[in-house]
Design a protein around this motif. Structure first.
Motif, mmCIF file in Angstrom:
data_model
loop_
_atom_site.group_PDB
_atom_site.id
_atom_site.type_symbol
_atom_site.label_atom_id
_atom_site.label_comp_id
_atom_site.label_asym_id
_atom_site.label_seq_id
_atom_site.Cartn_x
_atom_site.Cartn_y
_atom_site.Cartn_z
ATOM 1 N N THR A 1 0.817 -1.209 0.000
ATOM 2 C CA THR A 1 0.000 0.000 0.000
ATOM 3 C C THR A 1 0.855 1.266 0.000
ATOM 4 O O THR A 1 0.321 2.374 -0.074
ATOM 5 C CB THR A 1 -0.951 0.005 1.202
ATOM 6 O OG1 THR A 1 -0.221 -0.349 2.382
ATOM 7 C CG2 THR A 1 -2.083 -0.986 0.994
ATOM 8 N N ARG B 1 -3.977 7.975 6.772
ATOM 9 C CA ARG B 1 -5.282 7.950 6.102
ATOM 10 C C ARG B 1 -5.115 7.703 4.602
ATOM 11 O O ARG B 1 -5.902 6.966 3.985
ATOM 12 C CB ARG B 1 -6.026 9.261 6.349
ATOM 13 C CG ARG B 1 -6.430 9.466 7.815
ATOM 14 C CD ARG B 1 -7.268 10.719 7.997
ATOM 15 N NE ARG B 1 -7.563 10.958 9.406
ATOM 16 C CZ ARG B 1 -6.927 11.841 10.175
ATOM 17 N NH1 ARG B 1 -5.965 12.623 9.642
ATOM 18 N NH2 ARG B 1 -7.243 11.979 11.450
ATOM 19 N N GLU B 2 -4.082 8.309 4.024
ATOM 20 C CA GLU B 2 -3.811 8.083 2.599
ATOM 21 C C GLU B 2 -3.482 6.613 2.336
ATOM 22 O O GLU B 2 -3.983 6.010 1.377
ATOM 23 C CB GLU B 2 -2.642 8.970 2.146
ATOM 24 C CG GLU B 2 -2.069 8.641 0.765
ATOM 25 C CD GLU B 2 -3.090 8.798 -0.356
ATOM 26 O OE1 GLU B 2 -2.922 8.117 -1.385
ATOM 27 O OE2 GLU B 2 -4.048 9.590 -0.199
ATOM 28 N N ARG C 1 -6.480 4.324 2.250
ATOM 29 C CA ARG C 1 -7.344 4.436 1.066
ATOM 30 C C ARG C 1 -6.867 3.553 -0.084
ATOM 31 O O ARG C 1 -7.580 3.403 -1.088
ATOM 32 C CB ARG C 1 -7.417 5.894 0.601
ATOM 33 C CG ARG C 1 -8.238 6.805 1.513
ATOM 34 C CD ARG C 1 -8.509 8.160 0.890
ATOM 35 N NE ARG C 1 -7.339 9.017 0.902
ATOM 36 C CZ ARG C 1 -7.051 9.904 1.850
ATOM 37 N NH1 ARG C 1 -7.865 10.026 2.907
ATOM 38 N NH2 ARG C 1 -5.977 10.670 1.783
ATOM 39 N N ARG C 2 -5.704 2.968 0.047
ATOM 40 C CA ARG C 2 -5.113 2.211 -1.051
ATOM 41 C C ARG C 2 -5.353 0.706 -0.872
ATOM 42 O O ARG C 2 -5.046 0.158 0.182
ATOM 43 C CB ARG C 2 -3.609 2.466 -1.119
ATOM 44 C CG ARG C 2 -3.247 3.927 -1.356
ATOM 45 C CD ARG C 2 -1.744 4.110 -1.254
ATOM 46 N NE ARG C 2 -1.322 5.461 -1.618
ATOM 47 C CZ ARG C 2 -0.047 5.843 -1.701
ATOM 48 N NH1 ARG C 2 0.926 4.979 -1.419
ATOM 49 N NH2 ARG C 2 0.268 7.085 -2.050
#
Length: 298
Positions: free
Chosen positions: A52, A251-252, A255-256
């Protein structure tokens, strides 16, 4: 069946969602949970290299190989283009001299000036010193890694196959007391080598991904040296945290979606545990999302 990376992502989400917000030694602050476990199956070459975000796995393996040398000075790391330990001696240099030297210039002087490196590149009796040259109360030095390899070969059912780095009398002389501090090994039926790694303090965004790779690389080397096959890597975290300046990056990452699990293998068998080099490791099928940048808290 869940992706092997999903438990790590779930742990990150738990820290984000219900972590205790705390002041910490660095002054940055953290969101923290106490007590966590992750399990990675290394059978068939599966490697716990996160997908990720890009993890620079060669850097993590080079760090592990440096630990195995017993080294405590950053000069050989910098000469091998590994900069992950620079922050602590750089911070000490700036505090003690008052010189606001740039990191690139500090690293250049460490690499090119042996006297400067001896004075300012030393980290104290950190991991490698404890693993390979533990100073006992009897004044003797003990090589925990050599003893571990010997026991894996000669007495694989032993419950005493471990090494650790929390040498209480020497903690004060370390640039950073050990975070990944105890490694214990277990040989299951059929010759599968399992590892349990206890990490007292865990930077979940930046540190843990490197720790997974380093521990897996070491497990591969130990298994090969003892004529075993890699089994399970069990990771246990004490204070598991995200720094407050890492929350958006976490958080980024969440999202993956995870991608295909990469494979890691050794390309040759050196005569001893001391004979490995970065070229002996091959990683295949690694197609991660892009890197996520974040500052190290010193």
């Amino acid at each position: 069946m869940p992706h092997p990376e999903q438990p790590y992502l779930d742990l990150m989400a738990q820290v984000l969602g219900r972590g205790d917000e705390r002041l910490d030694r660095t002054g940055v602050g953290t969101r923290s949970l106490f007590g966590a476990m992750l399990r990675f199956d290394l059978a068939d070459g599966a490697a716990p290299i996160l997908t990720t975000k890009r993890v620079y796995w060669k850097t993590a393996v080079k760090e592990m190989l440096w630990f195995l040398t017993g080294g405590t000075n950053i000069q050989p790391l910098l000469r091998d283009n590994v900069r992950i330990w620079t922050d602590w001696p750089l911070d000490a240099y700036r505090r003690e001299t008052g010189e606001e030297i740039a990191q690139e210039e500090f690293e250049r002087r460490i690499v090119t000036d042996d006297d400067f490196a001896a004075r300012w590149g030393e980290l104290g009796p950190v991991y490698g010193k404890q693993w390979r040259r533990w100073l006992g109360a009897d004044g003797r030095e003990y090589d925990q890694i050599a003893e571990l390899v010997r026991t894996l070969r000669e007495n694989p059912t032993s419950r005493r196959m471990l090494f650790h780095a929390w040498n209480v009398p020497e903690l004060g002389a370390m640039a950073l007391p050990p975070c990944h501090m105890v490694y214990q090994y277990h040989v299951a039926s059929g010759g599968r080598l399992n590892c349990l790694l206890y990490q007292r303090s865990v930077d979940l965004l930046l540190g843990a991904p490197f720790n997974f790779v380093g521990a897996a690389a070491l497990q591969l080397m130990l298994a090969q040296q003892a004529g075993l096959t890699p089994g399970e890597l069990v990771w246990v975290g004490g204070d598991v945290h995200l720094y407050l300046n890492h929350l958006e990056q976490a958080r980024e990452q969440l999202r993956r979606p995870p991608r295909t699990v990469p494979r890691m293998r050794l390309t040759r068998r050196p005569d001893t545990i001391d004979g490995y080099a970065i070229g002996d490791f091959a990683v295949e099928g690694y197609d991660p999302h892009g890197p996520i940048k974040a500052d190290v808290a010193v």
